[in-house]
Design a protein around this motif. Structure first.
Motif, PDB file in Angstrom:
ATOM      1  N   PHE A 121      -5.087  36.581  52.414  1.00 21.51           N
ATOM      2  CA  PHE A 121      -4.993  35.347  51.470  1.00 21.51           C
ATOM      3  C   PHE A 121      -5.052  34.141  51.521  1.00 21.51           C
ATOM      4  O   PHE A 121      -4.505  34.135  51.957  1.00 21.51           O
ATOM      5  CB  PHE A 121      -3.503  36.042  50.948  1.00 21.51           C
ATOM      6  CG  PHE A 121      -3.457  37.251  50.381  1.00 21.51           C
ATOM      7  CD1 PHE A 121      -2.882  37.746  48.763  1.00 21.51           C
ATOM      8  CD2 PHE A 121      -3.587  38.940  50.991  1.00 21.51           C
ATOM      9  CE1 PHE A 121      -2.779  39.004  48.170  1.00 21.51           C
ATOM     10  CE2 PHE A 121      -3.459  40.143  50.353  1.00 21.51           C
ATOM     11  CZ  PHE A 121      -2.879  39.582  49.331  1.00 21.51           C
ATOM     12  N   ARG A 122      -5.012  33.670  50.556  1.00 23.40           N
ATOM     13  CA  ARG A 122      -4.958  32.558  49.751  1.00 23.40           C
ATOM     14  C   ARG A 122      -3.997  32.016  49.065  1.00 23.40           C
ATOM     15  O   ARG A 122      -3.396  32.406  48.498  1.00 23.40           O
ATOM     16  CB  ARG A 122      -6.573  31.700  49.435  1.00 23.40           C
ATOM     17  CG  ARG A 122      -7.623  31.842  49.444  1.00 23.40           C
ATOM     18  CD  ARG A 122      -8.889  31.781  48.906  1.00 23.40           C
ATOM     19  NE  ARG A 122     -10.126  31.696  49.559  1.00 23.40           N
ATOM     20  CZ  ARG A 122     -10.908  32.420  49.241  1.00 23.40           C
ATOM     21  NH1 ARG A 122     -10.110  33.536  47.987  1.00 23.40           N
ATOM     22  NH2 ARG A 122     -11.837  33.125  49.372  1.00 23.40           N
ATOM     23  N   ILE A 123      -3.166  30.614  49.443  1.00 19.77           N
ATOM     24  CA  ILE A 123      -1.276  30.411  49.675  1.00 19.77           C
ATOM     25  C   ILE A 123      -2.127  29.497  48.169  1.00 19.77           C
ATOM     26  O   ILE A 123      -2.896  28.765  48.219  1.00 19.77           O
ATOM     27  CB  ILE A 123      -0.820  29.502  50.364  1.00 19.77           C
ATOM     28  CG1 ILE A 123      -0.872  30.723  51.472  1.00 19.77           C
ATOM     29  CG2 ILE A 123       0.501  29.018  49.430  1.00 19.77           C
ATOM     30  CD1 ILE A 123      -0.137  31.445  51.656  1.00 19.77           C
ATOM     31  N   ALA A 124      -1.372  29.819  46.897  1.00 19.34           N
ATOM     32  CA  ALA A 124      -1.770  28.978  45.778  1.00 19.34           C
ATOM     33  C   ALA A 124      -0.181  28.200  45.306  1.00 19.34           C
ATOM     34  O   ALA A 124      -0.881  27.036  45.038  1.00 19.34           O
ATOM     35  CB  ALA A 124      -1.957  30.126  45.076  1.00 19.34           C
ATOM     36  N   ALA A 125       0.531  28.667  45.682  1.00 19.38           N
ATOM     37  CA  ALA A 125       1.683  27.611  45.807  1.00 19.38           C
ATOM     38  C   ALA A 125       2.912  28.074  46.405  1.00 19.38           C
ATOM     39  O   ALA A 125       3.209  29.950  46.590  1.00 19.38           O
ATOM     40  CB  ALA A 125       2.080  27.757  43.827  1.00 19.38           C
ATOM     41  N   PRO A 126       3.698  27.544  46.977  1.00 15.63           N
ATOM     42  CA  PRO A 126       4.047  25.738  46.738  1.00 15.63           C
ATOM     43  C   PRO A 126       3.612  24.919  47.714  1.00 15.63           C
ATOM     44  O   PRO A 126       2.949  23.614  47.668  1.00 15.63           O
ATOM     45  CB  PRO A 126       5.405  26.039  46.755  1.00 15.63           C
ATOM     46  CG  PRO A 126       5.804  26.498  47.659  1.00 15.63           C
ATOM     47  CD  PRO A 126       5.275  27.777  47.677  1.00 15.63           C
ATOM     48  N   CYS A 127       2.816  26.140  48.733  1.00 18.29           N
ATOM     49  CA  CYS A 127       1.933  24.993  49.596  1.00 18.29           C
ATOM     50  C   CYS A 127       0.302  24.173  49.238  1.00 18.29           C
ATOM     51  O   CYS A 127      -0.058  25.012  48.407  1.00 18.29           O
ATOM     52  CB  CYS A 127       1.781  25.519  50.791  1.00 18.29           C
ATOM     53  SG  CYS A 127       3.092  26.864  51.352  1.00 18.29           S
TER      54      CYS A 127
ATOM     55  N   LYS B  21      18.983  28.644  43.373  1.00 23.00           N
ATOM     56  CA  LYS B  21      17.886  27.984  44.513  1.00 23.00           C
ATOM     57  C   LYS B  21      17.217  28.834  45.394  1.00 23.00           C
ATOM     58  O   LYS B  21      17.997  30.287  45.932  1.00 23.00           O
ATOM     59  CB  LYS B  21      19.161  27.697  45.789  1.00 23.00           C
ATOM     60  CG  LYS B  21      19.857  25.680  45.147  1.00 23.00           C
ATOM     61  CD  LYS B  21      19.385  25.010  44.711  1.00 23.00           C
ATOM     62  CE  LYS B  21      20.081  23.682  44.615  1.00 23.00           C
ATOM     63  NZ  LYS B  21      20.868  23.690  43.813  1.00 23.00           N
ATOM     64  N   PHE B  22      15.814  28.979  45.152  1.00 23.45           N
ATOM     65  CA  PHE B  22      15.380  29.795  45.923  1.00 23.45           C
ATOM     66  C   PHE B  22      14.074  28.827  46.698  1.00 23.45           C
ATOM     67  O   PHE B  22      13.840  28.056  46.540  1.00 23.45           O
ATOM     68  CB  PHE B  22      14.664  30.481  43.972  1.00 23.45           C
ATOM     69  CG  PHE B  22      13.414  29.912  43.198  1.00 23.45           C
ATOM     70  CD1 PHE B  22      12.274  30.205  43.632  1.00 23.45           C
ATOM     71  CD2 PHE B  22      13.984  28.854  42.787  1.00 23.45           C
ATOM     72  CE1 PHE B  22      11.157  29.420  42.440  1.00 23.45           C
ATOM     73  CE2 PHE B  22      13.093  28.228  42.034  1.00 23.45           C
ATOM     74  CZ  PHE B  22      11.705  27.753  42.481  1.00 23.45           C
ATOM     75  N   SER B  23      13.653  29.808  47.300  1.00 17.64           N
ATOM     76  CA  SER B  23      11.841  29.641  48.434  1.00 17.64           C
ATOM     77  C   SER B  23      11.145  30.708  47.408  1.00 17.64           C
ATOM     78  O   SER B  23      11.471  31.913  47.080  1.00 17.64           O
ATOM     79  CB  SER B  23      13.071  29.573  49.842  1.00 17.64           C
ATOM     80  OG  SER B  23      13.114  28.881  50.376  1.00 17.64           O
ATOM     81  N   TYR B  24       9.829  30.255  47.727  1.00 19.16           N
ATOM     82  CA  TYR B  24       8.666  31.841  47.321  1.00 19.16           C
ATOM     83  C   TYR B  24       7.343  30.834  48.053  1.00 19.16           C
ATOM     84  O   TYR B  24       7.339  30.524  48.724  1.00 19.16           O
ATOM     85  CB  TYR B  24       8.479  31.389  45.621  1.00 19.16           C
ATOM     86  CG  TYR B  24       8.006  30.107  45.473  1.00 19.16           C
ATOM     87  CD1 TYR B  24       6.970  30.519  45.084  1.00 19.16           C
ATOM     88  CD2 TYR B  24       8.393  28.970  45.439  1.00 19.16           C
ATOM     89  CE1 TYR B  24       5.846  29.301  44.943  1.00 19.16           C
ATOM     90  CE2 TYR B  24       7.520  27.970  44.680  1.00 19.16           C
ATOM     91  CZ  TYR B  24       6.632  28.322  44.730  1.00 19.16           C
ATOM     92  OH  TYR B  24       5.836  26.577  43.531  1.00 19.16           O
TER      93      TYR B  24
END
Length: 331
Positions: free
Chosen positions: A212-218, A259-262
Motif C-alpha cells: 500500500f501507499r500512504i495517502a494521509a496523514p503522512c 483526539k485521534f491518530s490515523y
C-alpha cells in the motif's frame, strides 16, 4: 427550498429519538463502565457491549466523536485521491456504524456496505440508526469474530475505527492483513494517545509491507520521523454536543475535542500532502508558527510572516491536521 440535512445532523437527531426512553442515570452508569474499558490497556476477546442499555449508552457517549474523527481522516484521504469514490465499504468492528455514516458524509451516495462486529446488540441498534439515512438503509449487519479468524470480502474500502485497542497483538496483525488482502483502500483510526499512535504505526508498517501507499496523514510512505517514546502523531476533531450527549457525559460545554491518530492507505496512486500540520498553529503578532511533517521524512517548524502575503493569510486560517501549503499556493 430547504437545504439538505447532513449525515451528522441526521445521526444526532436519530440518536436522540432512539435513546429518549433510556433513563439518564442508567445511561450514565453504563457510560462510566464503558469509559473504563475504552481507556484500559487490557485487550479483551469478549464483546464490550453486552445489552441494549450498554449499546445505547455507547452510542450517546462515543458515536458522535467516532463519526467526527473518522470523517476527518476520510476527508484527508479524499483530498489525496480526488478522483476516487468507493463503490463498497466494509466496516470492521463497526459496532453501531459511525464509520459508515462518516463515509456517506465524505462521499454521498448509496454503496454496498457491510458492518462486521461481534456484539449483536450493537449491530441491532446500528441497523435501526441506519434506517434513517437513505444511503445506509440497505447496509448488511453481520456478526463476526474480529481477530485471527476474520474474513473480509473483497471491497473498495475497509474502515477500522477504535478497534485495535480491544485486540491482542496477534489479532491486530490478522485484522490488518485481512483488510489489506480484501481492500483497495484502508483507513484505520485509533485514540490520539501514545498507545493509540503506536498501534497505528504498527498497522501502517503492515500496510506498506503489503504494497500500500500512504495517502494521509503522512506526506510519504517512508519511516515515521517521530522518535518512539518522545512524541506521537495525533490530531483533533471538534464534536458538537447535543443536549443528550451533554446529559450522558455530564458536561456543560456545547462541544468537545476528540483526539485521534490515523492512517489512510491505498493500493492505487495517491497524492499525499506536500507536508502536514502536526500541531495546533501558533498565531503571534505578525507571524504564524507551523509544525510540519515533510516529505523529506523529517519534522520541522516554519514561520510564516506578513511579508509572505497570501501565504500568511492562509497560515492564519490553517488548522491542525491540514495539508501545507494550501493547494492554491503550490507550484
Amino acid at each position: 427550498m430547504n437545504a439538505p440535512v447532513s449525515p451528522a445532523e441526521t445521526l444526532r437527531g436519530t440518536l436522540a429519538d432512539l435513546l429518549d426512553g433510556l433513563p439518564p442515570r442508567q445511561a450514565a452508569q453504563a457510560v462510566e463502565r464503558l469509559i473504563a474499558t475504552y481507556r484500559g490497556a487490557t485487550p479483551t476477546d469478549a464483546p464490550i457491549l453486552r445489552d441494549r442499555a450498554d449499546v445505547a449508552a455507547y452510542a450517546a457517549y462515543r458515536m458522535p466523536a467516532t463519526f467526527e474523527a473518522v470523517r476527518s481522516a476520510l476527508a484527508a484521504f479524499a483530498a489525496a485521491v480526488p478522483d476516487w469514490v468507493p463503490g463498497s465499504q466494509v466496516d470492521v468492528g463497526g459496532g453501531t456504524g459511525a464509520a459508515t455514516w462518516a463515509v456517506t458524509d465524505v462521499w454521498p451516495g448509496a454503496r454496498d456496505v457491510t458492518v462486521l462486529d461481534w456484539a449483536e446488540p450493537a449491530l441491532a441498534l446500528g441497523k435501526e440508526l441506519a434506517a434513517a439515512h437513505p444511503d445506509l438503509r440497505d447496509a448488511r449487519w453481520q456478526r463476526s469474530r474480529i481477530g485471527a479468524a476474520l474474513t473480509v470480502e473483497s471491497t473498495d474500502l475497509v474502515t477500522v475505527s477504535y478497534v485495535l485497542n480491544e485486540l491482542t497483538e496477534a489479532d491486530r496483525a490478522a485484522l490488518v492483513d485481512a483488510a489489506a488482502s480484501a481492500a483497495q483502500a484502508v483507513v484505520i483510526v485509533e485514540a490520539g494517545t501514545p498507545a493509540g499512535y503506536a498501534r497505528v504505526i504498527e498497522a501502517r508498517d503492515r500496510l506498506i509491507g503489503a504494497g500500500f501507499r500512504i495517502a494521509a496523514p503522512c506526506p510519504h510512505s517512508a519511516a515515521c520521523p517521530i522518535v518512539p517514546g518522545q512524541d506521537w502523531c495525533h490530531f483533533s476533531a471538534r464534536v458538537s454536543r447535543s443536549s443528550l450527549h451533554r446529559k450522558v457525559k455530564g458536561g456543560s460545554l456545547p462541544y468537545e475535542d476528540e483526539k485521534f491518530s490515523y492512517v489512510a492507505a491505498a493500493r492505487f496512486p495517491v497524492g499525499p500532502a506536500p507536508s502536514r500540520v502536526v500541531r495546533r498553529p501558533q498565531i503571534r503578532k505578525g507571524q504564524v508558527l507551523l509544525d510540519l511533517c515533510e516529505t523529506e521524512e523529517r519534522l520541522s517548524r516554519t514561520t510564516v510572516t506578513k511579508r509572505h502575503g497570501d501565504l500568511y493569510r492562509a497560515a492564519r486560517d490553517a488548522d491542525w491536521g491540514d495539508s501545507w501549503p494550501p493547494r492554491a499556493a503550490r507550484p
